[in-house]
Design a protein around this motif. Sequence first.
Motif, PDB file in Angstrom:
ATOM      1  N   THR A  21       2.172 -10.110  -0.191  1.00 32.97           N
ATOM      2  CA  THR A  21       0.785  -9.667  -0.120  1.00 32.97           C
ATOM      3  C   THR A  21       0.565  -8.802   1.110  1.00 32.97           C
ATOM      4  O   THR A  21      -0.055  -7.730   1.027  1.00 32.97           O
ATOM      5  N   LEU A  22       1.051  -9.236   2.244  1.00 35.90           N
ATOM      6  CA  LEU A  22       0.882  -8.478   3.478  1.00 35.90           C
ATOM      7  C   LEU A  22       1.595  -7.123   3.399  1.00 35.90           C
ATOM      8  O   LEU A  22       1.028  -6.088   3.749  1.00 35.90           O
ATOM      9  N   GLY A  23       2.820  -7.127   2.929  1.00 38.04           N
ATOM     10  CA  GLY A  23       3.574  -5.879   2.818  1.00 38.04           C
ATOM     11  C   GLY A  23       2.941  -4.891   1.854  1.00 38.04           C
ATOM     12  O   GLY A  23       2.822  -3.700   2.149  1.00 38.04           O
ATOM     13  N   GLY A  24       2.515  -5.379   0.707  1.00 33.58           N
ATOM     14  CA  GLY A  24       1.857  -4.503  -0.259  1.00 33.58           C
ATOM     15  C   GLY A  24       0.544  -3.957   0.259  1.00 33.58           C
ATOM     16  O   GLY A  24       0.209  -2.790   0.040  1.00 33.58           O
ATOM     17  N   ALA A  25      -0.201  -4.779   0.978  1.00 31.03           N
ATOM     18  CA  ALA A  25      -1.477  -4.325   1.529  1.00 31.03           C
ATOM     19  C   ALA A  25      -1.273  -3.297   2.632  1.00 31.03           C
ATOM     20  O   ALA A  25      -2.028  -2.318   2.718  1.00 31.03           O
ATOM     21  N   VAL A  26      -0.269  -3.471   3.464  1.00 31.35           N
ATOM     22  CA  VAL A  26       0.005  -2.508   4.527  1.00 31.35           C
ATOM     23  C   VAL A  26       0.419  -1.160   3.940  1.00 31.35           C
ATOM     24  O   VAL A  26      -0.063  -0.105   4.360  1.00 31.35           O
ATOM     25  N   TRP A  34       3.619   6.282   4.327  1.00 30.00           N
ATOM     26  CA  TRP A  34       4.748   5.615   3.681  1.00 30.00           C
ATOM     27  C   TRP A  34       5.363   6.488   2.598  1.00 30.00           C
ATOM     28  O   TRP A  34       6.570   6.461   2.390  1.00 30.00           O
ATOM     29  N   SER A  35       4.536   7.244   1.892  1.00 30.28           N
ATOM     30  CA  SER A  35       5.084   8.090   0.834  1.00 30.28           C
ATOM     31  C   SER A  35       5.950   9.201   1.419  1.00 30.28           C
ATOM     32  O   SER A  35       6.962   9.580   0.829  1.00 30.28           O
ATOM     33  N   ILE A  36       5.561   9.713   2.599  1.00 28.94           N
ATOM     34  CA  ILE A  36       6.384  10.738   3.249  1.00 28.94           C
ATOM     35  C   ILE A  36       7.715  10.132   3.696  1.00 28.94           C
ATOM     36  O   ILE A  36       8.778  10.721   3.483  1.00 28.94           O
ATOM     37  N   LEU A  45       3.092   5.967  -5.300  1.00 29.36           N
ATOM     38  CA  LEU A  45       3.341   4.812  -4.430  1.00 29.36           C
ATOM     39  C   LEU A  45       2.171   3.830  -4.414  1.00 29.36           C
ATOM     40  O   LEU A  45       2.387   2.619  -4.358  1.00 29.36           O
ATOM     41  N   LEU A  46       0.956   4.324  -4.487  1.00 29.46           N
ATOM     42  CA  LEU A  46      -0.218   3.459  -4.376  1.00 29.46           C
ATOM     43  C   LEU A  46      -0.281   2.384  -5.461  1.00 29.46           C
ATOM     44  O   LEU A  46      -0.479   1.209  -5.147  1.00 29.46           O
ATOM     45  N   PRO A  47      -0.087   2.706  -6.754  1.00 25.41           N
ATOM     46  CA  PRO A  47      -0.125   1.633  -7.762  1.00 25.41           C
ATOM     47  C   PRO A  47       0.990   0.602  -7.592  1.00 25.41           C
ATOM     48  O   PRO A  47       0.790  -0.588  -7.851  1.00 25.41           O
TER      49      PRO A  47
END
Length: 74
Positions: A21-26, A34-36, A45-47
């Motif tokens: 949960t923490l990793g996905g939220a960050v 993060w996408s770069i 990346l967002l979904p």
Amino acid sequence: MTHAALLFALSAALLVGALLTLGGAVVAADHPRWSIELGVAPADLLPIAIAIAAFGLLTFIAAASAILAAIGGA
């Protein structure tokens, strides 16, 4: 001893759910950076980050419910 092993396994699932949960939220909160770094389009990346965070939250809730049920049943 099996009760202690069950609680240990559920505690590990609780920790994994919290970390997912923490990793996905960050990643979801800062997805352009993060996408770069990952070389993935921000729209792709967002979904994925939101799905990982939701899966982690469901895992956390399920493990917490199972721990409460195990404690209440003892």
